[in-house]
Design an enzyme around this catalytic site. Structure first.
Site, PDB file in Angstrom:
ATOM      1  N   VAL A  64       0.905  -1.273  -0.037  1.00 41.30           N
ATOM      2  CA  VAL A  64      -0.050  -0.227   0.067  1.00 41.30           C
ATOM      3  C   VAL A  64       0.824   1.410  -0.138  1.00 41.30           C
ATOM      4  O   VAL A  64       1.655   1.207   0.715  1.00 41.30           O
ATOM      5  CB  VAL A  64      -0.725   0.158   1.312  1.00 41.30           C
ATOM      6  CG1 VAL A  64      -1.552   1.286   1.296  1.00 41.30           C
ATOM      7  CG2 VAL A  64      -1.864  -1.180   1.345  1.00 41.30           C
ATOM      8  N   CYS A  65       0.438   2.285  -0.639  1.00 35.79           N
ATOM      9  CA  CYS A  65       1.036   3.490  -0.607  1.00 35.79           C
ATOM     10  C   CYS A  65       0.002   4.667  -0.839  1.00 35.79           C
ATOM     11  O   CYS A  65      -1.245   4.196  -0.569  1.00 35.79           O
ATOM     12  CB  CYS A  65       2.153   3.755  -1.513  1.00 35.79           C
ATOM     13  SG  CYS A  65       1.740   4.047  -3.206  1.00 35.79           S
ATOM     14  N   ARG A  66       0.322   5.692  -1.284  1.00 33.68           N
ATOM     15  CA  ARG A  66      -0.886   6.802  -1.491  1.00 33.68           C
ATOM     16  C   ARG A  66      -1.536   6.614  -2.339  1.00 33.68           C
ATOM     17  O   ARG A  66      -2.913   6.739  -2.493  1.00 33.68           O
ATOM     18  CB  ARG A  66      -0.057   8.096  -1.519  1.00 33.68           C
ATOM     19  CG  ARG A  66      -0.951   9.344  -1.246  1.00 33.68           C
ATOM     20  CD  ARG A  66      -0.356  10.669  -1.435  1.00 33.68           C
ATOM     21  NE  ARG A  66       0.216  10.946  -2.917  1.00 33.68           N
ATOM     22  CZ  ARG A  66      -0.733  11.428  -3.864  1.00 33.68           C
ATOM     23  NH1 ARG A  66      -1.746  11.952  -3.697  1.00 33.68           N
ATOM     24  NH2 ARG A  66      -0.186  11.672  -4.972  1.00 33.68           N
TER      25      ARG A  66
END
Length: 101
Positions: A64-66
């Site tokens: 997961v990231c932005r």
């Protein structure tokens, strides 16, 4: 490289069903301070190669990231090292589940 994905909606539903998911958030510290998926591990993308020993190779992980870009790079990198990983496209921008601060 096309990699496996799990949408933010699928991740949220599986967590709500109390499934045991391994989520790794590769954002920077200041981004994570604004909210992280409950139970997610935090390993910034730049530290990933140094912290492989913290990642269980026998388990599948959701990156997961932005927005899904950095987690896509993390997914490719970990796949190349033999890990089982999926990217969460849309990232935290599309996450509408709970967050911890």
């Amino acid at each position: 490289m096309a990699h496996k994905q799990m949408t933010p909606d699928e991740v949220r539903k599986r967590l709500e069903n109390n499934e045991n998911l391994s989520i790794i958030d590769v954002r920077e510290d200041d981004e994570v301070a604004e909210g992280i998926i409950p139970g997610a591990a935090h390993i910034p993308l730049g530290e990933l190669h140094l912290r492989l020993n913290e990642i269980n190779q026998g388990e599948e992980h959701i990156m997961v990231c932005r927005s899904g870009g950095r987690s896509g790079k993390a997914t490719d990198f970990l796949l190349s090292k033999g890990f089982k990983v999926k990217n969460m496209p849309g990232g935290m921008l599309e996450w509408d589940g709970k967050v911890e601060r």
